[in-house]
Design an enzyme around this catalytic site. Sequence first.
Site, mmCIF file in Angstrom:
data_model
loop_
_atom_site.group_PDB
_atom_site.id
_atom_site.type_symbol
_atom_site.label_atom_id
_atom_site.label_comp_id
_atom_site.label_asym_id
_atom_site.label_seq_id
_atom_site.Cartn_x
_atom_site.Cartn_y
_atom_site.Cartn_z
ATOM 1 N N GLY A 180 -14.173 1.244 15.789
ATOM 2 C CA GLY A 180 -14.389 2.255 16.805
ATOM 3 C C GLY A 180 -14.809 3.572 15.438
ATOM 4 C CG ASN A 198 -17.117 2.906 10.507
ATOM 5 O OD1 ASN A 198 -17.359 4.311 10.119
ATOM 6 N ND2 ASN A 198 -15.855 2.601 9.961
ATOM 7 N NE ARG A 242 -4.256 -11.335 14.566
ATOM 8 C CZ ARG A 242 -3.863 -10.342 14.185
ATOM 9 N NH1 ARG A 242 -4.377 -9.314 15.109
ATOM 10 N NH2 ARG A 242 -3.060 -10.275 13.219
ATOM 11 C CG ASP A 302 -17.208 -6.846 8.015
ATOM 12 O OD1 ASP A 302 -17.919 -6.546 8.460
ATOM 13 O OD2 ASP A 302 -16.365 -6.702 7.505
ATOM 14 C CG ASN A 342 -10.136 -8.079 10.676
ATOM 15 O OD1 ASN A 342 -10.946 -8.449 11.064
ATOM 16 N ND2 ASN A 342 -10.100 -8.379 8.955
ATOM 17 N N GLY A 343 -8.186 -6.429 13.686
ATOM 18 C CA GLY A 343 -7.363 -6.163 14.234
ATOM 19 C C GLY A 343 -7.757 -5.728 14.931
ATOM 20 C CG LEU A 366 -12.691 -1.502 19.285
ATOM 21 C CD1 LEU A 366 -13.486 -1.486 19.914
ATOM 22 C CD2 LEU A 366 -11.626 -2.453 19.793
ATOM 23 C CE LYS A 406 -3.045 -1.790 2.915
ATOM 24 N NZ LYS A 406 -3.355 -2.160 4.834
ATOM 25 N NE ARG A 455 1.382 -1.207 9.789
ATOM 26 C CZ ARG A 455 0.973 -1.833 10.429
ATOM 27 N NH1 ARG A 455 0.131 -2.110 9.301
ATOM 28 N NH2 ARG A 455 0.586 -2.107 11.701
HETATM 29 P P1 ADP Z 1 -7.881 -3.706 9.762
HETATM 30 O O1 ADP Z 1 -6.911 -2.602 9.577
HETATM 31 O O2 ADP Z 1 -7.390 -4.638 11.155
HETATM 32 O O3 ADP Z 1 -8.097 -4.707 8.858
HETATM 33 P P2 ADP Z 1 -10.516 -2.081 9.825
HETATM 34 O O4 ADP Z 1 -9.720 -0.942 10.994
HETATM 35 O O5 ADP Z 1 -10.172 -1.643 8.628
HETATM 36 O O6 ADP Z 1 -9.238 -3.359 10.294
HETATM 37 O O7 ADP Z 1 -11.500 -2.052 10.285
HETATM 38 C C1 ADP Z 1 -12.500 -3.333 10.057
HETATM 39 C C2 ADP Z 1 -13.064 -3.844 10.826
HETATM 40 O O8 ADP Z 1 -14.310 -3.143 11.324
HETATM 41 C C3 ADP Z 1 -14.077 -4.720 9.669
HETATM 42 O O9 ADP Z 1 -15.132 -6.017 10.274
HETATM 43 C C4 ADP Z 1 -15.957 -4.083 9.460
HETATM 44 O O10 ADP Z 1 -16.569 -4.934 9.580
HETATM 45 C C5 ADP Z 1 -15.583 -3.562 10.746
HETATM 46 N N1 ADP Z 1 -16.890 -1.510 10.265
HETATM 47 C C6 ADP Z 1 -16.486 -0.544 9.286
HETATM 48 N N2 ADP Z 1 -17.777 -0.217 9.429
HETATM 49 C C7 ADP Z 1 -19.051 -0.734 10.510
HETATM 50 C C8 ADP Z 1 -19.772 -0.098 10.759
HETATM 51 N N3 ADP Z 1 -20.143 0.455 10.329
HETATM 52 N N4 ADP Z 1 -20.402 -1.731 12.295
HETATM 53 C C9 ADP Z 1 -19.632 -2.068 12.709
HETATM 54 N N5 ADP Z 1 -18.563 -2.346 12.325
HETATM 55 C C10 ADP Z 1 -17.804 -1.927 10.851
#
Ligand code: ADP
Length: 398
Positions: A334, A336, A241, A284, A211-212, A209, A14, A91
Amino acid sequence: MKILVVNCGSSSLKYQLIDMADESVIAKGLCERIGIEGSKLTHQPAGKDKYVVEKPMPDHTVAIKMVMEALQDAEHGVIANTDEISAIGHRVLHGGKIYSESIVVDDDVKRVIRECFDLGPLHNPANLMGIEACEAAMPGKPNVAVWDTGFGMAMPEKAYMYAIPHEYYEKYSIRRYGFHGTSHMFVSGEAIKFGGLDPENAKVIVCHLGNGASVSASIGGKCVDTSMGLTPLEGLIMGTRSGDIDPAVVQFICNKEGKDVNEVLNILNKKSGVLGMSGGVSSDFRDIEAAKREGNHLAEVALDAFIYRVAKYIGAYTAAMNGVDAIAFTAGVGENDKASRKAICSYLGYLGVEIDDEANDVRGKNAVISSADSKVKVMLIPTNEELAIARETKRLTE
Ligand code: ADP
């Protein structure tokens, strides 16, 4: 001053080109399936159409070359030539016990990244490839390493030492490192600024908060504890995880299922979390919430357990700091998901935390979501790891 930020995964890269004059993103993009059939570059110049190139990318060196071509492309490009790029910020996952501060890359830095392959087996080799690819594509330009473990290096011994025989720390550097460091550093700093808190003494808990997922506690922007450990497996329940479990579970599953430790660790990393708890619904959080609304009990338990664990960590970190001035939510969930923020804070009444529902009805921008009477300021602070890396790169190369 334009800075290229590069974040290499094992098969992805990226990038963002950032104009440090106003910290705006000039272009960003993603190389996918590096070293795999079907490689693709998606380049997004600001204010112009997306540009997709499907061409084999056998390694990161070729990927970086394609990124440079896209950035200079007559139609889709944003710079005339690479002289416009002042420096490259990378990074880098793991700096081991050696590096905590961001640093201009030299042979010694590359040696440490290499020595930490064991600690970050998926990321460190890719990070090094990204650095070497940039050195080849832009000879003489400074490359800066920003460590994902850097923020956690400020933790005191009582927080980072595991209660295992000391020889393993001596021999193998086994300790808590913590990850998402760039995000925790950025968000805790922004929370102090946005919340008008004391920059030297503010006690801040950041809940990253996504995916990780991880939580950190910091005083005056210095980390005192964080939930991820030697690897990103420890701590919160995540998309796939497990987070904290009794390590004896590993032995038990090995014996019952005839699996070896590596197989079970793979299950804890990739098939557990809300995905595993929900009986396979999804990793998700949106899907988990939808399944809960449809009456799926396991999805409901997974979500409840996720929220409960975040609340437990906030309680623990409040005790660790003997108080908390601000709690900041960030990353996908966190930023959204107002329902999760509210549910987590519903455990924190004893701290005098009070959420303002109207203020909490917000997404993706800095906001205070607690009421005027709340004893702790609760905030939403969108993370921006690329900008944090660019700022570090600027600081070290200007
Ligand atoms: P990573 O960078 O660790 O892959 P992100 O910070 O992009 O993760 O977060 C992805 C997660 O955020 C997914 O599980 C997705 O479902 C969740 N997410 C995004 N929008 C919403 C929402 N409106 N409500 C609940 N969860 C959400």
